[in-house]
Scaffold this active site. Structure first.
Site, PDB file in Angstrom:
ATOM      1  N   SER A 175       0.731  -1.272   0.027  1.00  0.00           N
ATOM      2  CA  SER A 175       0.182  -0.137   0.017  1.00  0.00           C
ATOM      3  C   SER A 175       0.783   1.358  -0.165  1.00  0.00           C
ATOM      4  O   SER A 175       1.678   1.512  -0.924  1.00  0.00           O
ATOM      5  CB  SER A 175      -0.972  -0.034   1.372  1.00  0.00           C
ATOM      6  OG  SER A 175      -2.025   0.731   0.877  1.00  0.00           O
ATOM      7  N   HIS A 223      -7.710  -5.479  -0.181  1.00  0.00           N
ATOM      8  CA  HIS A 223      -6.601  -4.660   0.115  1.00  0.00           C
ATOM      9  C   HIS A 223      -5.601  -5.327   0.984  1.00  0.00           C
ATOM     10  O   HIS A 223      -4.459  -5.165   1.140  1.00  0.00           O
ATOM     11  CB  HIS A 223      -7.077  -3.475   0.622  1.00  0.00           C
ATOM     12  CG  HIS A 223      -6.002  -2.075   0.707  1.00  0.00           C
ATOM     13  ND1 HIS A 223      -5.286  -1.810  -0.387  1.00  0.00           N
ATOM     14  CD2 HIS A 223      -5.369  -1.532   1.586  1.00  0.00           C
ATOM     15  CE1 HIS A 223      -4.452  -1.248  -0.188  1.00  0.00           C
ATOM     16  NE2 HIS A 223      -4.569  -0.966   1.321  1.00  0.00           N
ATOM     17  N   ASP A 238     -10.221  -5.047  -4.137  1.00  0.00           N
ATOM     18  CA  ASP A 238      -9.608  -4.084  -3.169  1.00  0.00           C
ATOM     19  C   ASP A 238     -10.271  -2.494  -3.295  1.00  0.00           C
ATOM     20  O   ASP A 238     -10.397  -1.969  -4.381  1.00  0.00           O
ATOM     21  CB  ASP A 238      -8.168  -3.752  -3.814  1.00  0.00           C
ATOM     22  CG  ASP A 238      -7.195  -2.758  -2.946  1.00  0.00           C
ATOM     23  OD1 ASP A 238      -7.792  -2.090  -2.268  1.00  0.00           O
ATOM     24  OD2 ASP A 238      -6.210  -2.859  -2.887  1.00  0.00           O
TER      25      ASP A 238
END
Length: 247
Positions: free
Chosen positions: A99, A225, A195
């Site tokens: 991320s 995610h 996600d």
């Protein structure tokens, strides 16, 4: 065992280091996450099994490192990564960025390519302060952010995130999708189609934008995610194995 590093910027960074062969692997976590997450610990176990050097750490204001999360910005956390990697590793490293950690790993590749041997990103979120938060704010929210200095944004992961004016403004100095981005080493991007924080469009945009001789994007249908169920963890290990093979 958790140890601490005092960086040149005066920030006290918590880390765990596993000895082993090089090039080592460094895990860079996400926005408001810490080094005790599923992916970081799974990679540490993988490193122990394979005899590979491994480093995980908490950015300032994250986990058990010093500082307040609300005081931080992308540049601060990039400096934390840069300083920790410089002090605690030898030679180029394989970066695994999750991320926000994907963005920070891309900054490392741009600013310090000599320290990057290969790259694996997981739901990479480059430029998310601008293309995610700022782009989604309506006129009223933008005005409140500018006038009050922060806004609270609901989160799927617990308490609302406090998004500060400094986070947005400083992030504009660190964008990586607006200027050339060279990734001259084995690179694997991993992305789930379910996600809700980073879109597949973002992953494809990154693949299209970056330049390098050995880049692949893997889309996993239904993965979210967190990208941390057993199949996803195995895929991360497989991607790491591919990068190591190609070095």
């Amino acid at each position: 065992m958790t140890e601490y590093l005092e960086t040149p910027e005066g920030r006290r960074i918590a880390y765990n280091r596993t000895p082993g062969t090089g090039p080592g692997v460094v895990f860079l976590g996400g926005f408001k996450s810490d080094m005790e997450g599923t992916k970081a610990l799974a990679l540490e176990e993988w490193a122990k099994r394979t005899g590979r050097a491994f480093l995980r750490f908490d950015y300032s204001g994250h986990g058990v490192s010093d500082g307040r999360f609300e005081d931080g910005a992308i540049g601060d956390w990039f400096e934390d990564a840069r300083d920790t990697i410089a002090a605690l590793t030898e030679g180029p490293q394989i970066l695994v960025g999750s991320s926000m950690g994907g963005w920070i790993s891309l900054l490392m590749a741009r600013e310090h390519p000599e320290k990057v041997a290969g790259l694996v990103t997981i739901a990479a979120a480059p430029d998310f302060t601008e293309d995610g938060y700022w782009a989604s704010f309506d006129k009223e929210t933008r005005h409140r952010l500018e006038s009050e200095g922060s806004v609270a944004v609901p989160s799927d992961y617990g308490a609302p995130y406090i998004i500060t004016r400094r986070l947005i403004n400083e992030g504009r100095e660190r964008l990586v999708l607006r200027t050339p981005l060279a990734l001259p080493f084995p690179t694997r991007f991993l992305q789930g189609t379910a996600d809700d924080a980073v879109s597949t469009e973002t992953a494809i945009r990154l693949l299209d934008h970056a330049e390098g001789p050995d880049m692949r994007l893997t889309l996993v249908k239904g993965a979210d995610h967190r990208f941390s169920d057993p199949d996803c963890l195995t895929l991360i290990e497989t991607a790491l194995g591919e990068v190591i093979e190609r070095l």
